[in-house]
Design a protein around this motif. Structure first.
Motif, PDB file in Angstrom:
ATOM      1  N   LEU A  62     -61.490  14.799 -42.234  1.00 57.68           N
ATOM      2  CA  LEU A  62     -61.473  16.208 -42.634  1.00 57.68           C
ATOM      3  C   LEU A  62     -61.109  17.082 -41.442  1.00 57.68           C
ATOM      4  O   LEU A  62     -61.650  16.882 -40.355  1.00 57.68           O
ATOM      5  N   PRO A  63     -60.247  18.065 -41.643  1.00 56.86           N
ATOM      6  CA  PRO A  63     -59.985  19.012 -40.553  1.00 56.86           C
ATOM      7  C   PRO A  63     -61.285  19.749 -40.188  1.00 56.86           C
ATOM      8  O   PRO A  63     -62.034  20.163 -41.080  1.00 56.86           O
ATOM      9  N   PHE A  64     -61.546  19.907 -38.914  1.00 55.14           N
ATOM     10  CA  PHE A  64     -62.797  20.517 -38.463  1.00 55.14           C
ATOM     11  C   PHE A  64     -62.982  21.921 -39.004  1.00 55.14           C
ATOM     12  O   PHE A  64     -64.082  22.301 -39.393  1.00 55.14           O
ATOM     13  N   SER A  65     -61.936  22.721 -39.015  1.00 53.61           N
ATOM     14  CA  SER A  65     -62.081  24.110 -39.438  1.00 53.61           C
ATOM     15  C   SER A  65     -62.552  24.211 -40.884  1.00 53.61           C
ATOM     16  O   SER A  65     -63.388  25.048 -41.213  1.00 53.61           O
ATOM     17  N   ILE A  66     -62.067  23.348 -41.739  1.00 54.99           N
ATOM     18  CA  ILE A  66     -62.489  23.360 -43.143  1.00 54.99           C
ATOM     19  C   ILE A  66     -63.885  22.761 -43.284  1.00 54.99           C
ATOM     20  O   ILE A  66     -64.735  23.291 -44.004  1.00 54.99           O
ATOM     21  N   SER A  67     -64.130  21.666 -42.590  1.00 56.86           N
ATOM     22  CA  SER A  67     -65.415  20.986 -42.740  1.00 56.86           C
ATOM     23  C   SER A  67     -66.582  21.853 -42.269  1.00 56.86           C
ATOM     24  O   SER A  67     -67.685  21.749 -42.817  1.00 56.86           O
ATOM     25  N   ASN A  68     -66.373  22.716 -41.286  1.00 60.26           N
ATOM     26  CA  ASN A  68     -67.450  23.595 -40.821  1.00 60.26           C
ATOM     27  C   ASN A  68     -67.984  24.438 -41.967  1.00 60.26           C
ATOM     28  O   ASN A  68     -69.193  24.574 -42.149  1.00 60.26           O
ATOM     29  N   TYR A  69     -67.097  25.037 -42.742  1.00 57.69           N
ATOM     30  CA  TYR A  69     -67.508  25.859 -43.881  1.00 57.69           C
ATOM     31  C   TYR A  69     -68.124  24.995 -44.973  1.00 57.69           C
ATOM     32  O   TYR A  69     -69.113  25.381 -45.599  1.00 57.69           O
ATOM     33  N   LEU A  70     -67.530  23.819 -45.222  1.00 57.84           N
ATOM     34  CA  LEU A  70     -68.044  22.934 -46.273  1.00 57.84           C
ATOM     35  C   LEU A  70     -69.475  22.475 -45.976  1.00 57.84           C
ATOM     36  O   LEU A  70     -70.310  22.432 -46.875  1.00 57.84           O
ATOM     37  N   TYR A  71     -69.751  22.114 -44.730  1.00 60.85           N
ATOM     38  CA  TYR A  71     -71.115  21.721 -44.375  1.00 60.85           C
ATOM     39  C   TYR A  71     -72.086  22.873 -44.619  1.00 60.85           C
ATOM     40  O   TYR A  71     -73.219  22.663 -45.041  1.00 60.85           O
ATOM     41  N   GLY A  72     -71.651  24.085 -44.329  1.00 61.98           N
ATOM     42  CA  GLY A  72     -72.499  25.251 -44.559  1.00 61.98           C
ATOM     43  C   GLY A  72     -72.841  25.458 -46.021  1.00 61.98           C
ATOM     44  O   GLY A  72     -73.872  26.035 -46.356  1.00 61.98           O
ATOM     45  N   MET A  73     -71.979  24.990 -46.898  1.00 61.28           N
ATOM     46  CA  MET A  73     -72.217  25.135 -48.330  1.00 61.28           C
ATOM     47  C   MET A  73     -73.152  24.060 -48.874  1.00 61.28           C
ATOM     48  O   MET A  73     -73.537  24.104 -50.034  1.00 61.28           O
ATOM     49  N   THR A  74     -73.514  23.084 -48.048  1.00 56.80           N
ATOM     50  CA  THR A  74     -74.422  22.021 -48.477  1.00 56.80           C
ATOM     51  C   THR A  74     -75.829  22.319 -47.979  1.00 56.80           C
ATOM     52  O   THR A  74     -76.065  23.318 -47.298  1.00 56.80           O
ATOM     53  N   LYS A  75     -76.751  21.414 -48.271  1.00 52.52           N
ATOM     54  CA  LYS A  75     -78.137  21.560 -47.815  1.00 52.52           C
ATOM     55  C   LYS A  75     -78.367  20.968 -46.424  1.00 52.52           C
ATOM     56  O   LYS A  75     -79.508  20.841 -45.994  1.00 52.52           O
ATOM     57  N   VAL A  76     -77.322  20.609 -45.719  1.00 52.01           N
ATOM     58  CA  VAL A  76     -77.487  20.025 -44.385  1.00 52.01           C
ATOM     59  C   VAL A  76     -78.287  21.000 -43.512  1.00 52.01           C
ATOM     60  O   VAL A  76     -77.992  22.191 -43.459  1.00 52.01           O
ATOM     61  N   ASP A  77     -79.293  20.465 -42.835  1.00 49.78           N
ATOM     62  CA  ASP A  77     -80.102  21.255 -41.915  1.00 49.78           C
ATOM     63  C   ASP A  77     -79.242  21.724 -40.740  1.00 49.78           C
ATOM     64  O   ASP A  77     -78.437  20.955 -40.199  1.00 49.78           O
ATOM     65  N   PHE A  78     -79.413  22.976 -40.337  1.00 53.39           N
ATOM     66  CA  PHE A  78     -78.595  23.548 -39.269  1.00 53.39           C
ATOM     67  C   PHE A  78     -78.740  22.765 -37.963  1.00 53.39           C
ATOM     68  O   PHE A  78     -77.750  22.498 -37.277  1.00 53.39           O
ATOM     69  N   GLY A  79     -79.953  22.382 -37.607  1.00 55.89           N
ATOM     70  CA  GLY A  79     -80.173  21.620 -36.372  1.00 55.89           C
ATOM     71  C   GLY A  79     -79.492  20.261 -36.401  1.00 55.89           C
ATOM     72  O   GLY A  79     -78.900  19.827 -35.409  1.00 55.89           O
TER      73      GLY A  79
END
Length: 96
Positions: A62-79
């Motif tokens: 995945l391109p990093f720029s897109i994946s950054n936003y996608l991870y934010g849309m999930t329940k992944v913990d910020f830390g």
């Protein structure tokens, strides 16, 4: 210089993650509310967030720029996201 680049890239990725989390997460929750399959995927991503982020950072899948936003849309913990991103960015940063 390497440390500055690594930290800068991680901070920039964290900023994009937070944009995805603050502006898009509620929209995604509305979309997946009726789908047990997508809710299960979101839950699985959150349980293995650090590992998932780390492995995908090491892969050019995945391109990093897109994946950054996608991870934010999930329940992944910020830390977990920041830790996985920092470690996942390290090999490429050290190589260049």
């Amino acid at each position: 210089g390497t440390l500055v680049v690594l930290l800068s890239a991680t901070v920039a990725a964290a900023g994009a993650f937070l944009v995805g989390r603050v502006l898009l997460r509620s929209w995604v929750e509305g979309l997946i509310a009726g789908s047990r399959k997508f809710q299960a995927i979101d839950e699985a991503i959150s349980r293995k967030g650090f590992q998932l982020v780390l492995l995908l950072r090491l892969s050019p899948l995945l391109p990093f720029s897109i994946s950054n936003y996608l991870y934010g849309m999930t329940k992944v913990d910020f830390g977990q996201y920041v830790g996985g991103t920092l470690l996942g960015f390290a090999p490429g940063t050290l190589a260049f």
